[in-house]
Design a protein around this motif. Structure first.
Motif, PDB file in Angstrom:
ATOM      1  N   VAL A 305      11.030  -0.511  -3.774  1.00  0.00           N
ATOM      2  CA  VAL A 305      10.547  -0.795  -2.432  1.00  0.00           C
ATOM      3  C   VAL A 305       9.258  -1.613  -2.512  1.00  0.00           C
ATOM      4  CG1 VAL A 305       9.534   0.248  -0.370  1.00  0.00           C
ATOM      5  CG2 VAL A 305      11.648   1.172  -1.329  1.00  0.00           C
ATOM      6  N   THR A 308      10.029  -5.135  -3.206  1.00  0.00           N
ATOM      7  CA  THR A 308      10.635  -5.772  -2.048  1.00  0.00           C
ATOM      8  C   THR A 308       9.575  -6.121  -1.014  1.00  0.00           C
ATOM      9  OG1 THR A 308      12.591  -4.451  -2.435  1.00  0.00           O
ATOM     10  CG2 THR A 308      12.450  -5.544  -0.327  1.00  0.00           C
ATOM     11  N   VAL A 309       8.665  -5.178  -0.765  1.00  0.00           N
ATOM     12  CA  VAL A 309       7.589  -5.451   0.187  1.00  0.00           C
ATOM     13  C   VAL A 309       6.801  -6.672  -0.284  1.00  0.00           C
ATOM     14  CG1 VAL A 309       5.414  -4.584   1.128  1.00  0.00           C
ATOM     15  CG2 VAL A 309       7.422  -3.098   1.029  1.00  0.00           C
ATOM     16  N   ARG A 312       8.315  -9.885   0.745  1.00  0.00           N
ATOM     17  CA  ARG A 312       8.443 -10.195   2.169  1.00  0.00           C
ATOM     18  C   ARG A 312       7.106 -10.285   2.895  1.00  0.00           C
ATOM     19  NH1 ARG A 312      13.552  -6.882   3.834  1.00  0.00           N
ATOM     20  NH2 ARG A 312      14.791  -7.097   1.937  1.00  0.00           N
ATOM     21  N   LEU A 313       6.145  -9.431   2.495  1.00  0.00           N
ATOM     22  CA  LEU A 313       4.895  -9.339   3.238  1.00  0.00           C
ATOM     23  C   LEU A 313       4.119 -10.656   3.285  1.00  0.00           C
ATOM     24  CD1 LEU A 313       3.521  -7.234   4.911  1.00  0.00           C
ATOM     25  CD2 LEU A 313       2.271  -6.465   2.899  1.00  0.00           C
ATOM     26  N   LEU A 316       5.212 -12.711   6.128  1.00  0.00           N
ATOM     27  CA  LEU A 316       4.874 -12.069   7.401  1.00  0.00           C
ATOM     28  C   LEU A 316       3.386 -12.257   7.691  1.00  0.00           C
ATOM     29  CD1 LEU A 316       6.968  -8.779   7.214  1.00  0.00           C
ATOM     30  CD2 LEU A 316       7.441 -10.840   8.536  1.00  0.00           C
TER      31      LEU A 316
ATOM     32  N   ARG B 385      16.862   1.929   2.359  1.00  0.00           N
ATOM     33  CA  ARG B 385      15.836   1.172   1.653  1.00  0.00           C
ATOM     34  C   ARG B 385      15.154   0.166   2.578  1.00  0.00           C
ATOM     35  NH1 ARG B 385      16.545  -2.610  -1.400  1.00  0.00           N
ATOM     36  NH2 ARG B 385      14.795  -2.881  -2.787  1.00  0.00           N
ATOM     37  N   GLU B 386      15.980  -0.506   3.384  1.00  0.00           N
ATOM     38  CA  GLU B 386      15.414  -1.496   4.306  1.00  0.00           C
ATOM     39  C   GLU B 386      14.492  -0.825   5.319  1.00  0.00           C
ATOM     40  OE1 GLU B 386      15.360  -4.743   4.373  1.00  0.00           O
ATOM     41  OE2 GLU B 386      16.544  -4.896   2.545  1.00  0.00           O
ATOM     42  N   VAL B 388      12.700   1.878   4.868  1.00  0.00           N
ATOM     43  CA  VAL B 388      11.439   2.213   4.196  1.00  0.00           C
ATOM     44  C   VAL B 388      10.577   0.949   4.052  1.00  0.00           C
ATOM     45  CG1 VAL B 388      10.392   3.078   2.073  1.00  0.00           C
ATOM     46  CG2 VAL B 388      12.479   4.142   2.945  1.00  0.00           C
ATOM     47  N   VAL B 389      11.247  -0.170   3.659  1.00  0.00           N
ATOM     48  CA  VAL B 389      10.511  -1.434   3.541  1.00  0.00           C
ATOM     49  C   VAL B 389       9.940  -1.842   4.901  1.00  0.00           C
ATOM     50  CG1 VAL B 389      10.769  -3.919   3.098  1.00  0.00           C
ATOM     51  CG2 VAL B 389      11.825  -2.263   1.555  1.00  0.00           C
ATOM     52  N   ALA B 392       6.969   0.247   5.669  1.00  0.00           N
ATOM     53  CA  ALA B 392       5.823  -0.149   4.845  1.00  0.00           C
ATOM     54  C   ALA B 392       5.189  -1.430   5.381  1.00  0.00           C
ATOM     55  CB  ALA B 392       6.265  -0.341   3.390  1.00  0.00           C
ATOM     56  N   ASN B 393       6.038  -2.428   5.688  1.00  0.00           N
ATOM     57  CA  ASN B 393       5.523  -3.669   6.270  1.00  0.00           C
ATOM     58  C   ASN B 393       4.839  -3.396   7.608  1.00  0.00           C
ATOM     59  OD1 ASN B 393       6.293  -5.470   4.273  1.00  0.00           O
ATOM     60  ND2 ASN B 393       8.309  -5.861   5.173  1.00  0.00           N
TER      61      ASN B 393
END
Lengths: 476, 476
Positions: A305, A308-309, A312-313, A316, B385-386, B388-389, B392-393
């Motif tokens: 996770v 993944t963040v 993407r972050l 954003l 999972r998405e 949770v991501v 988090a974002n």
């Protein structure tokens, strides 16, 4: 072998192959995807520690399916499965594995076994695996390999990532230009096991080992033995080692190539690229484009996770800045909104439609650049066409929404403002959607990366500014 | 031929080939794209009506490059170029042409010439062209073809578009399972010209003409002549005629196939698909996905403005409706906005960040479904999972933007509202981005088509509703 033993062996083969056939039918769904039931059966065999059943179950799968299977197993189970594979099978499964899973697994395979498996692979696949190893593990594994194989891998690793040099396999079949078809075939039959597992073209080389042509293997078969191969060879598209893989894929696609010779700067033949590697590249590049357009850096299925963040972050955060800049336009028109709160309701529609139209143009432009339908030669024409399309869409939507808003609010000046703002924003959307990727390409950047965020910023900003600005002039 | 004449011919060949070499160098840039200068030279020869020069210039190009060239010429010039090609060259150029340009050109090629060119093509390419013909022209051309070829094309046309049946070529090389390597090679050498131009695998068939295995041509070369082919054959992945082309591409990619046999429902071998056709399919499918995600139905480079508008306007109209629905939420909170106009400024930021995060998740999900990393077997895990991501974002951006807005407006309750709305919207964005494509796939729809418009609607609606609703509760 006596007649009887032969019969017995045959009968046994038949039985085994029938059992295997059944398992194979069970393993894959109609769509050739791994059957969830089969995964459950394997997991069950693993739980019970039934080694024989496990071997049977794995035996019914092709390497690509074993690789798929790994994606559904726990880390412990994966190691168990690996222990059941001989070096050759391990080599094939490793080549097929999802990179994330592979990285994880490689830590747990003992270096000598890994060295042996790498020896079974074509050099391009072996390099792929070695790349994924941690530094000290890599040193151990390379040290455990025979001199020749190690040298081949180290040479390939010296080429930059995503270039022809990395993609190529050093195993290549060539013949001197003065041979005949018969000589060539006899030579290959003598070489036998030293030849690559599979090859499609034989490269004809001159005395300085430069490729001067290629003979498809099928042409060797249909031509008389006394024909010189120079007479039946076809022109080749030489791929320089440093060429970018996207470029290589373009050439394969354009000329429908099955394989192509890779040459060093001096022109010497050093390897070949085959179309099955190119299929992978095309998939990869188009996935990269889809994700880049959506503002994602790739991080495979098995990324944590946190990883993944991290992919993407950043986008954003950039979007936060651009959205705040666009919103600051609204701040400048607070007075107008307080006077007519309907403006607050309609302004997101103008921004949203502009954003969508911009994204449409952007996707078409990025796709055009990727497949080279769009290039410097027709850039001006394409941009002009997009502007006309943008204007046409703007006029249609402006008239439509102007009309609808009049029916709702009975305020002709509000409707005029709304309609005009839509026309302006859709025109600007077409301009930005076409120009931003062209500009990025011009400056040597990937047009798929970061273009969305630019275009959306432009359409948001213009949407708010045109609508609220026109409102200030026309309405208030 | 006497020694002297031979020398002369050789010398002449050398000179010709040197001139050709120069033109070839000039024709293509380093990146194998057509050189704009070369296009200008061709255009000049066309203007001057210099037929000899034109033939020379065209002769230096490969069919794919002639096809590229056509894209830069006027309709009149295109006809001129076509008139210079013999049936074989015409056949190859037609196979390579952009469909839009081809459709345009086909009307102007006389039916008998077209019939002859079609006879030169593999059946899959011929079908591709025949599909593009107007009904009466099609009848004329088919009537001008020999019985056998016509029947082959008509049978292929009976299969649905984008299926294996359409993709396959009927030209296929097979051998009965009791033959030896030597028998097989001798047979092919006798057949010679009747064999397909290029082939990579020989399919081994049983007496009912069902494929039971395949022998790569290179294996024939390296195996002793007295070996039965049944002993060296490998298992094949049979492709049913009705299989969707996307599925076929998946199988080719997964198992690194070069060619695969296509079978009728009864199991009889009726044709083969080769990997070069698959490269085209993969390009096509991934382009379709990129465009579909951006809300564009494809309409090639040469589509008219009206056609282009027609491929884009429908999605913009749908977007108009969804944007209006989202905006109606704002209408319900007009009172709140009048009281605190800053709300109007911040609400688009909440919607925009949600939209971007939703698009990120959507792109990852669509990509995962396309390459089957995402399937029913791991759908739940992926969605979780998405989420949770997304959370988090949301927490990161909520805290950040809450903080920044506090520095700007010194209103803790406004900042709380802003931060909470961001958390809610990024969570909902992840949910929608993952669930919408999964739901579309589940109901047998293409997950790339129409999912963006859904997801953006959800994030716009939630963005406005969460922010203004929380504002009404917390702030006012």
């Amino acid at each position: 072998m006596s007649r009887e033993t032969a019969d017995l062996t045959e009968a046994k083969d038949r039985v085994t192959s029938e059992v295997e056939e059944d398992l194979e039918d069970l393993a894959l769904g109609e769509d050739y995807a791994l059957n969830p039931d089969y995964v459950a059966i394997v997991a069950d065999a693993l739980d019970r520690g039934d080694a024989e059943r496990l071997s049977e179950l794995l035996g019914a799968l092709r390497p690509a399916d074993v690789a798929d299977l790994m994606g559904f197993l726990s880390a412990g189970d994966r190691e168990e499965v690996l222990a059941h594979l001989d070096p050759e099978a391990l080599a094939e499964v490793l080549s097929e594995l999802d990179p994330e899973i592979r990285e994880d697994i490689l830590e747990h395979v003992p270096s000598p076994i890994l060295a042996k498996a790498l020896g079974e692979m074509d050099s391009d696949d072996a390099v792929d695996v070695v790349e994924d190893l941690e530094d000290d593990k890599r040193a151990q594994v390379l040290a455990a390999m025979p001199e020749m194989e190690r040298a081949a891998i180290e040479t390939s690793l010296a080429y930059e990532e995503e270039t022809a040099g990395r993609l190529m396999q050093r195993e290549v079949v060539w013949a001197p230009q003065f041979w005949t078809v018969g000589q060539t075939i006899d030579h290959f039959r003598r070489e036998g096991d030293d030849l690559p597992e599979l090859f499609f073209d034989i490269y004809v080389v001159d005395p300085s080992h430069k490729p001067v042509g290629a003979v498809p293997v099928s042409h060797l078969l249909r031509t008389r033995r006394d024909t010189p191969i120079a007479q039946i060879m076809e022109p080749v598209s030489e791929i320089p080692v440093e060429m970018d893989q996207e470029e290589v894929a373009y050439i394969f696609d354009k000329y429908h190539l099955i394989s192509a010779p890779v040459v060093e700067p001096g022109g010497r033949l050093v390897g070949q690229i085959t179309v099955d590697d190119i299929v992978g590249v095309i998939q990869e590049e188009s996935e990269e484009d889809i994700l880049a357009l959506a503002g994602v850096s790739d991080a495979g299925r098995d990324a944590s996770v946190a990883e993944t963040v991290r992919t993407r972050l950043p986008w954003l955060l950039i979007n936060t800045v651009t959205a705040a800049m666009a919103a600051s336009v609204i701040g400048a028109f607070q007075g107008e909104i307080t006077k007519l709160v309907t403006l607050a309701m309609l302004m997101p529609i103008v921004a949203s439609l502009g954003g969508n139209a911009g994204t449409q143009t952007l996707a078409v432009a990025v796709r055009g650049l990727a497949n080279r339908e769009l290039s410097a030669a027709n850039a001006v024409r394409t941009v002009l066409r997009e502007l006309v399309v943008g204007l046409a869409n703007g006029l249609t939507l402006g008239a439509l929404m102007g009309g609808v808003s009049y029916l709702l609010f009975h305020d002709p000046r509000l409707s005029l403002t709304f309609g005009l703002a839509l026309i302006v924003n859709l025109f600007v959307a077409a301009l930005a959607g076409a120009m931003v990727p062209l500009a990025l390409e011009k400056f040597g950047r990937d047009p798929a990366v970061s273009s969305s965020v630019f275009v959306t910023f432009v359409t948001d900003f213009t949407g708010f500014f045109a609508f609220l600005g026109l409102a200030a002039v026309i309405l208030l």
